[in-house]
Design a protein around this motif. Structure first.
Motif, PDB file in Angstrom:
ATOM      1  N   PHE A   1      -8.382  -2.687  10.715  1.00 17.36           N
ATOM      2  CA  PHE A   1      -7.785  -3.289  11.911  1.00 17.36           C
ATOM      3  C   PHE A   1      -6.263  -3.295  11.839  1.00 17.36           C
ATOM      4  N   ARG A   2      -5.709  -3.495  10.647  1.00 18.51           N
ATOM      5  CA  ARG A   2      -4.253  -3.464  10.511  1.00 18.51           C
ATOM      6  C   ARG A   2      -3.711  -2.076  10.856  1.00 18.51           C
ATOM      7  N   ARG A   3      -4.348  -1.053  10.326  1.00 20.10           N
ATOM      8  CA  ARG A   3      -3.887   0.312  10.604  1.00 20.10           C
ATOM      9  C   ARG A   3      -4.157   0.703  12.053  1.00 20.10           C
ATOM     10  N   THR A   4      -5.268   0.212  12.611  1.00 19.68           N
ATOM     11  CA  THR A   4      -5.569   0.514  14.011  1.00 19.68           C
ATOM     12  C   THR A   4      -4.465   0.000  14.924  1.00 19.68           C
ATOM     13  N   LEU A   5      -4.053  -1.251  14.721  1.00 17.52           N
ATOM     14  CA  LEU A   5      -3.012  -1.827  15.567  1.00 17.52           C
ATOM     15  C   LEU A   5      -1.656  -1.162  15.318  1.00 17.52           C
ATOM     16  N   ALA A   6      -1.364  -0.833  14.053  1.00 15.08           N
ATOM     17  CA  ALA A   6      -0.083  -0.201  13.739  1.00 15.08           C
ATOM     18  C   ALA A   6       0.002   1.204  14.334  1.00 15.08           C
TER      19      ALA A   6
ATOM     20  N   ARG B   1      -7.186  -1.236  22.051  1.00 12.93           N
ATOM     21  CA  ARG B   1      -7.434  -2.477  21.325  1.00 12.93           C
ATOM     22  C   ARG B   1      -8.769  -3.101  21.711  1.00 12.93           C
TER      23      ARG B   1
ATOM     24  N   ALA C   1     -10.030  -5.391   6.912  1.00 10.94           N
ATOM     25  CA  ALA C   1      -8.660  -5.816   7.233  1.00 10.94           C
ATOM     26  C   ALA C   1      -7.738  -4.598   7.335  1.00 10.94           C
ATOM     27  N   GLN C   2      -7.875  -3.652   6.397  1.00 15.08           N
ATOM     28  CA  GLN C   2      -7.045  -2.447   6.440  1.00 15.08           C
ATOM     29  C   GLN C   2      -7.321  -1.637   7.702  1.00 15.08           C
TER      30      GLN C   2
END
Length: 356
Positions: free
Chosen positions: A206-211, A169, A203-204
Motif C-alpha cells: 500500500f505504501r508503494r501503491t500510493l507513492a 486508490r 504495508a509495503q
C-alpha cells in the motif's frame, strides 16, 4: 490590463522597438532632406515614444474582433478606420511637437521644415505604423490564445490525472485487504513470524501503491517490485495453489508506463483464474522490447466451466481506456480465452527516462 503594460520586460522591448522606428523615420526625413540629423532625431524619437501608447489601443480593437468570428469586410473597415483616425492623431501630434520645438529653440526654428509632400509622407507613415501595430497585436493575441489553450489543456490533464489517481486508490479491491487481514489474523495463532512478514508485505504494497500513483509514469521495474509485494501476500493466502513466473528483460524493466498497469492484470489472473481452478496453477508474465515496442504478456489458467473472458470486465476496461487516453493508437491491448487459459497482451511505445 494590457499585456504589454502588465509586463515590464515586454514594455521595455516594446518601447525599444518604437525608438528604433523613430530612428527609421528620422533617417527617412534626412534622406528626403526634410531636416538635419539632429532635428530629425529630436522630432521623430520622442514622438514615437509618446505615440507608442496610442498604438496600444490596437490591442483592444483586435480583441473586439476574435479571429474565428471575424467578418472580414467589417474587420477591414474597422482596422482601416482606426488606422486613419490614429494617423490623424499622429499628424496633429507631430505638428504640435514641431511647433513646441520652434518655441524651445534659441533661433526660433522647428525640429523639421517639411513641405506638403513631406507631411503627406509623415501621415502615411503613421497610417502604416498603426496597421503594423494592429498586425503585431493580432499575433500577440494569437500567442496568448495558444498559451491559454495550453494552460487549459494542462489543467485538464491535471484534473484528469487527479481523477485517475483517485480511481486508482479506490480501485484496489477491498476484498484483497479484508482477505489479507483475515489471513494475518489466522496466522498470528500458529505462525506469528509469517503473520509479521505478511503484515510487512501488505504495508509495503500500500505504501508503494500510493507513492507510485502520485507519479505520471513509472518504470516497469518499479511496477514489478510493487507486484512482488502483492504476489507475496497472495501466495501466503493460496499457498502451493499459486505459482508465478516473472520474466522481465532488463531493457523492458527500464521502460516507462502508467502506474498500476501490471498489478490489476495479476489481480484479475488470481481472482478470475487461480481462485477458480481446483489445482491452482502458474501465472506467467513476460515483458520484452521488440520492434520498438514494450510488450507485456500475462497468461493464467482458468476453469473450463468459468464465465467467458468478457466477465473480467471492469479492470481490463479501465486499463484499455487509460492507455487509449495516454497513447492513442500507439498502444494496443488484446486478450483471448481458451478452454483452460486466459492470455492478455499489451503493446506500448518504448519510452525511457532521460539518460537511461
Amino acid at each position: 490590463m494590457h499585456p504589454i503594460l502588465a509586463d515590464p520586460r515586454r514594455l521595455l522591448w516594446y518601447e525599444l522597438a518604437w525608438i528604433i522606428a523613430g530612428v527609421g523615420i528620422a533617417a527617412l526625413l534626412r534622406l528626403t532632406e526634410q531636416a538635419e540629423w539632429t532635428g530629425a532625431l529630436e522630432f521623430a524619437v520622442p514622438l514615437c515614444v509618446v505615440w507608442s501608447f496610442d498604438a496600444l489601443s490596437s490591442y483592444y480593437i483586435c480583441r473586439s474582433q476574435p479571429y474565428s468570428q471575424r467578418r472580414w469586410p467589417v474587420t477591414l473597415s474597422l482596422f482601416g478606420g482606426a488606422s486613419l483616425l490614429s494617423a490623424l492623431v499622429w499628424l496633429g501630434l507631430g505638428e504640435t511637437w514641431n511647433l513646441l520645438g520652434r518655441w524651445m529653440s534659441h533661433d526660433n526654428r522647428p525640429f523639421v521644415v517639411m513641405n506638403p509632400a513631406g507631411w503627406v509622407m509623415y501621415f502615411a507613415a503613421g497610417f502604416v505604423l498603426y496597421l503594423l501595430a494592429l498586425l503585431a497585436h493580432d499575433v500577440l493575441i494569437a500567442f496568448e490564445s495558444v498559451q491559454e489553450a495550453a494552460r487549459r489543456e494542462a489543467e485538464s490533464r491535471v484534473l484528469a490525472r487527479d481523477a485517475e489517481l483517485q480511481m486508482l486508490r479506490t480501485q484496489i479491491n477491498p476484498h484483497f485487504l479484508f482477505n489479507s487481514l483475515n489471513s494475518i489474523s489466522a496466522l498470528t495463532g500458529f505462525d506469528p513470524a509469517a503473520a509479521r512478514e505478511m503484515t510487512v508485505d501488505l504495508a509495503q504494497f500500500f505504501r508503494r501503491t500510493l507513492a507510485l500513483a502520485e507519479r505520471e509514469r513509472i518504470t516497469l521495474g518499479e511496477e514489478v517490485t510493487l507486484c512482488e509485494h502483492f504476489l507475496a501476500i497472495e501466495k501466503r493466502r493460496f499457498g502451493a495453489k499459486l505459482a508465478t513466473e516473472l520474466r522481465v528483460s532488463a531493457e523492458a524493466a527500464a521502460c516507462l508506463l502508467p502506474p498500476m498497469t501490471l498489478q490489476p492484470l495479476l489481480e484479475n489472473a488470481i481472482k478470475h483464474g487461480i481462485r477458480q481452478v481446483d489445482g491452482g496453477g502458474t501465472i506467467a508474465v513476460d515483458a520484452l522490447v521488440r520492434d520498438g515496442q514494450l510488450r507485456i504478456a500475462v497468461v493464467n489458467p482458468v476453469a473450463p466451466e468459468d464465465a467467458p473472458a468478457g466477465a473480467h470486465g471492469v479492470g481490463l476496461k479501465n486499463i484499455r481506456e487509460r492507455l487509449a487516453v495516454l497513447y492513442g493508437p500507439r498502444a494496443h491491448i488484446a486478450w483471448q480465452r481458451s478452454e483452460t487459459q486466459f492470455a492478455i497482451e499489451i503493446h506500448l511505445p518504448v519510452d525511457k527516462e532521460s539518460g537511461a
